[in-house]
Design a protein around this motif. Structure first.
Motif, PDB file in Angstrom:
ATOM      1  N   GLY A   8       4.737   4.578  -1.266  1.00  0.00           N
ATOM      2  CA  GLY A   8       4.013   5.413  -2.197  1.00  0.00           C
ATOM      3  C   GLY A   8       4.912   5.915  -3.304  1.00  0.00           C
ATOM      4  O   GLY A   8       6.115   6.090  -3.131  1.00  0.00           O
ATOM      5  N   LEU A  19       2.175  -1.022  -0.625  1.00  0.00           N
ATOM      6  CA  LEU A  19       2.517  -0.171   0.501  1.00  0.00           C
ATOM      7  C   LEU A  19       2.817  -1.044   1.707  1.00  0.00           C
ATOM      8  O   LEU A  19       2.244  -2.128   1.872  1.00  0.00           O
ATOM      9  CB  LEU A  19       1.357   0.774   0.831  1.00  0.00           C
ATOM     10  CG  LEU A  19       0.843   1.667  -0.298  1.00  0.00           C
ATOM     11  CD1 LEU A  19      -0.241   2.597   0.240  1.00  0.00           C
ATOM     12  CD2 LEU A  19       1.958   2.419  -0.961  1.00  0.00           C
ATOM     13  N   VAL A 120       0.504   8.393  -2.902  1.00  0.00           N
ATOM     14  CA  VAL A 120       0.315   7.595  -4.115  1.00  0.00           C
ATOM     15  C   VAL A 120      -0.296   8.500  -5.175  1.00  0.00           C
ATOM     16  O   VAL A 120      -1.357   9.091  -4.950  1.00  0.00           O
ATOM     17  CB  VAL A 120      -0.597   6.391  -3.860  1.00  0.00           C
ATOM     18  CG1 VAL A 120      -0.926   5.671  -5.167  1.00  0.00           C
ATOM     19  CG2 VAL A 120       0.048   5.432  -2.870  1.00  0.00           C
TER      20      VAL A 120
END
Length: 124
Positions: A8, A19, A120
């Motif tokens: 992230g 990811l 994120v």
């Protein structure tokens, strides 16, 4: 069974991130692995999951055509490739596992094992 999500970051709108979900203490290919996300003030939701055999199931229509999931069983790792990111994708992303004999699920309460999330942030 342990899962560790990573990758992230802060990214601009339209950008991409990948990811990773690394498993330890178990053989990942015998599990269905899902990615879930939780935005601030919202419930955790399913994004998509992958079966032990590699079949994908999308949980969120909003990510179709932008996110893909894959697995590398040799590395005991599942990946979430996120393209064309939007501010609405901002969330903490989690990976979770469920024994493949039970099938996969978009429902968070169906998943047995969870890793810590990775944040994120998509800036507009």
């Amino acid at each position: 069974v342990q899962l560790q999500a990573s990758g992230g970051s802060l990214v601009q709108t339209g950008g991409s991130l990948r990811l990773s979900c690394a498993g330890s203490g178990f053989t990942l290919r015998y599990y269905n692995i899902g990615w879930y996300r939780q935005a601030s003030g919202k419930e955790r939701e399913g994004v998509l999951w992958i079966s032990g055999s590699g079949d994908n199931t999308y949980c969120a229509d909003s990510v179709k055509g932008r996110f893909t999931i894959s697995r590398d069983n040799a590395r005991n790792t599942v990946f979430l490739q996120m393209n064309s990111l939007e501010p609405e994708d901002t969330a903490v992303y989690y990976c979770a596992a469920r024994d493949s004999m039970y099938g996969g699920s978009c429902r968070t309460y169906d998943m047995a094992y969870w890793g810590k999330g990775t944040l994120v942030t998509v800036s507009s």
